[in-house]
Design a protein around this motif. Structure first.
Motif, PDB file in Angstrom:
ATOM      1  N   LEU A  97       0.757  -1.215   0.073  1.00  0.00           N
ATOM      2  CA  LEU A  97      -0.111   0.066   0.014  1.00  0.00           C
ATOM      3  C   LEU A  97       0.751   1.186  -0.026  1.00  0.00           C
ATOM      4  CD1 LEU A  97      -2.639  -1.052   2.471  1.00  0.00           C
ATOM      5  CD2 LEU A  97      -2.832  -1.158   0.075  1.00  0.00           C
ATOM      6  N   LEU A  98       1.913   1.374   0.949  1.00  0.00           N
ATOM      7  CA  LEU A  98       2.660   2.557   0.871  1.00  0.00           C
ATOM      8  C   LEU A  98       3.602   2.548  -0.595  1.00  0.00           C
ATOM      9  CD1 LEU A  98       4.245   4.699   2.264  1.00  0.00           C
ATOM     10  CD2 LEU A  98       5.913   2.941   3.171  1.00  0.00           C
ATOM     11  N   ALA A 102       3.477   5.770  -3.074  1.00  0.00           N
ATOM     12  CA  ALA A 102       4.992   6.296  -3.526  1.00  0.00           C
ATOM     13  C   ALA A 102       4.890   6.519  -5.017  1.00  0.00           C
ATOM     14  CB  ALA A 102       6.069   5.541  -2.920  1.00  0.00           C
ATOM     15  N   ALA A 103       4.149   5.357  -5.548  1.00  0.00           N
ATOM     16  CA  ALA A 103       4.114   5.469  -7.060  1.00  0.00           C
ATOM     17  C   ALA A 103       3.568   6.589  -7.696  1.00  0.00           C
ATOM     18  CB  ALA A 103       3.546   4.349  -7.628  1.00  0.00           C
ATOM     19  N   ALA A 104       2.578   7.031  -6.921  1.00  0.00           N
ATOM     20  CA  ALA A 104       1.791   8.386  -7.209  1.00  0.00           C
ATOM     21  C   ALA A 104       2.809   9.557  -7.428  1.00  0.00           C
ATOM     22  CB  ALA A 104       0.627   8.747  -6.267  1.00  0.00           C
ATOM     23  N   VAL A 105       3.851   9.436  -6.693  1.00  0.00           N
ATOM     24  CA  VAL A 105       4.832  10.772  -6.606  1.00  0.00           C
ATOM     25  C   VAL A 105       6.011  10.635  -7.541  1.00  0.00           C
ATOM     26  CG1 VAL A 105       6.365  11.874  -5.111  1.00  0.00           C
ATOM     27  CG2 VAL A 105       4.212  11.086  -4.388  1.00  0.00           C
ATOM     28  N   VAL A 106       6.506   8.972  -7.516  1.00  0.00           N
ATOM     29  CA  VAL A 106       7.909   8.755  -8.511  1.00  0.00           C
ATOM     30  C   VAL A 106       7.464   7.874  -9.873  1.00  0.00           C
ATOM     31  CG1 VAL A 106       9.217   8.858  -6.417  1.00  0.00           C
ATOM     32  CG2 VAL A 106       8.241   6.835  -7.084  1.00  0.00           C
ATOM     33  N   ALA A 109       7.200   2.596 -12.440  1.00  0.00           N
ATOM     34  CA  ALA A 109       7.995   1.680 -13.208  1.00  0.00           C
ATOM     35  C   ALA A 109       8.202   0.413 -12.297  1.00  0.00           C
ATOM     36  CB  ALA A 109       9.305   2.473 -13.454  1.00  0.00           C
ATOM     37  N   GLY A 110       7.944  -0.627 -12.767  1.00  0.00           N
ATOM     38  CA  GLY A 110       8.243  -1.926 -12.142  1.00  0.00           C
ATOM     39  C   GLY A 110       6.882  -2.154 -11.309  1.00  0.00           C
ATOM     40  N   LEU A 111       6.020  -1.450 -10.910  1.00  0.00           N
ATOM     41  CA  LEU A 111       4.947  -1.536 -10.063  1.00  0.00           C
ATOM     42  C   LEU A 111       3.922  -2.673 -10.702  1.00  0.00           C
ATOM     43  CD1 LEU A 111       3.445  -1.015  -7.624  1.00  0.00           C
ATOM     44  CD2 LEU A 111       2.248   1.058  -8.858  1.00  0.00           C
TER      45      LEU A 111
END
Length: 184
Positions: A97-98, A102-106, A109-111
């Motif tokens: 979930l974290l 974080a993906a929303a910010v950076v 890729a890889g998610l």
């Protein structure tokens, strides 16, 4: 504080050696309260020292022989008191979930690969739970302790269903985001 209570529960269900107890944790209790074998053995020692359990007398005392433990009245009283105690739910603490946050910010890729991996893991766990349910909880098993154990298992089944649904939705959302033109 719950590991000693998990051990007391398991020993009340069936007196066991440390090795048997670790195997039972691996097959059942460990699905919702995990612990290492080392932690279990360490806790057995503490429970024995505190007078909550005892090693059953051995017919043939021998050095290095495995001890089988049983719960003493003080251990049963401790477990009974713990069952009745109040405890607030614990907040969710999940790295996936974290990662999504974080993906929303950076960026993502890889998610996708990690979400797909988690989805596969939850699908496998759901199948394992369903298999346990089929083997151990036929409709004719209706004793109180069986019903309560089955309720715990159904909680695990429902949690896996939740994660499968959530991860499926997350992958769908991610696909939609990836399909958008850059800067849209």
């Amino acid at each position: 504080m719950s590991l000693p209570h998990a051990i007391l529960t398991a020993l009340l269900e069936k007196p066991s050696s440390g090795l048997e107890l670790t195997r039972r944790f691996d097959r059942s209790i460990g699905y919702f309260w995990s612990s290492t074998h080392q932690q279990i053995y360490r806790e057995l020692g503490r429970l024995e020292q505190s007078g909550h359990i005892r090693a059953l007398p051995s017919e043939v005392p021998a050095r290095g022989q495995k001890k089988e433990y049983e719960v003493l009245p003080a251990g049963r009283a401790e477990l009974t008191e713990w069952v009745a105690a109040r405890e607030d739910p614990k907040p969710v603490r999940d790295a996936l979930l974290l990662r999504m946050r974080a993906a929303a910010v950076v960026g993502t890729a890889g998610l996708r690969a990690e979400l797909e991996r988690h989805l596969a893991l939850h699908r496998r766990q759901l199948e394992e739970y369903r298999s346990i349910e089929e083997r151990h909880f036929p409709p004719e098993r209706d004793a109180e302790e069986d019903r309560l154990r089955h309720l715990v298992l159904r909680g695990g089944i429902d949690m896996e269903r939740f994660w499968i649904e959530w991860l499926t939705q997350a992958l769908k959302e991610l696909a939609e985001l990836e399909a958008r033109p850059a800067g849209a």
